[in-house]
Design an enzyme around this catalytic site. Structure first.
Site, PDB file in Angstrom:
ATOM      1  CB  SER A 126      -0.903   0.147   1.171  1.00 59.90           C
ATOM      2  OG  SER A 126      -1.422   1.252   1.338  1.00 59.90           O
ATOM      3  CE1 TYR A 185      -4.100  -2.130   5.730  1.00 54.43           C
ATOM      4  CE2 TYR A 185      -3.384   0.149   5.559  1.00 54.43           C
ATOM      5  CZ  TYR A 185      -3.699  -0.989   4.893  1.00 54.43           C
ATOM      6  OH  TYR A 185      -3.791  -1.387   3.406  1.00 54.43           O
TER       7      TYR A 185
END
Length: 267
Positions: free
Chosen positions: A144, A157
């Protein structure tokens, strides 16, 4: 290396919806048979949909990859297929948002680590030696652009994706002379169920316009097939954000992330 069916064989995790499903569709449209995995019942429907689209062989395995046994069950299914893995997209992951000290639950955060980090290492440890022994194969890790910045209000995260990004780049270098390529897919905010599951719909990023998962998957697939190191995938806005993150100080990125992910910021 083609299989007896004349088609290559790909494994995709987290394939019941979102980027994972769209990655599976990319493989299907480009001549791969598939083994799909996810924890929810939607994986069966995803496989059925892809079969209707003309793929000769699509298998579905419903497993919880956040558990040791779930990863072992998936690897057993891969071995039971009786054919070499030509490509694997280790895509399964989830997030959680909120104030680390006052809002988020420890069990949820440990589950994020188990799925995003532990299962990624576990599955790679099982599958990659098989690819190396054959001297061929393609590996895609879904990272990501969050991996490039401190995740204020998404602390666990973002840290998990920083692990995945570093892990992928390290393995790419280790395997550079083996015939196995490793590619990192780095999407930005994408229109999936991620933000609903992470309880972030009341945040600025959760309420904002997001990238098309089909576009993200197409760019990721193309990068994988070219053997590229990594790709910031999605819209031009996401690509600009990815480029900007390379030069910004971490303190600035942390403050920017705060404005995007702070609970209630959608208002």
């Amino acid at each position: 290396m083609t299989t007896p069916t004349g088609r290559d064989f790909a494994v995709v995790t987290g394939a019941s919806s979102g980027i994972g499903y769209e990655l599976a569709r990319q493989f299907a449209e480009n001549g791969f048979d598939l083994l799909l995995a996810a924890e929810d019942e939607g994986i069966t429907q995803a496989a059925a949909d892809l079969r209707r689209d003309g793929v000769n062989d699509v298998q579905a395995v419903q497993v919880d990859l956040a558990t040791y046994d779930g990863v072992e069950e998936l690897y057993a299914a891969i071995r039971a297929a009786g054919r070499p893995v030509d490509a694997i997209a280790i895509n399964a992951g989830r997030g959680i948002g909120g104030d680390f000290t006052r809002q988020t639950d420890l069990s949820d955060e440990l589950n994020v680590i188990d799925l995003n980090v532990r299962s990624t290492v576990h599955l790679a440890k099982r599958v990659l030696p098989d690819l190396v022994s054959r001297g061929a194969g393609r590996v895609l890790f879904t990272s990501s652009i969050a991996s490039t910045m401190p995740g204020t209000y998404q602390a666990v995260y973002n840290a998990s994706k920083s692990f995945v990004q570093s892990f992928a780049e390290a393995l790419r270098n280790e395997l550079k002379d083996t015939g196995v390529t490793v590619t990192s897919l780095m999407p930005g905010p994408t229109d999936t169920n991620f933000f609903d599951r992470a309880e972030m719909e009341d945040t600025k990023v959760g309420a904002s316009k997001k990238d098309d998962p089909a576009q993200v998957a197409e760019q990721g697939f193309k990068a994988l097939m070219k053997g590229e190191e990594k790709v910031v995938a999605g819209s031009l806005k996401t690509k600009v954000q990815g480029a900007a993150s390379k030069v910004m100080p971490d303190s600035v990125k942390a403050q920017m992330h705060r404005k995007m992910a702070e609970p209630g910021s959608a208002e």
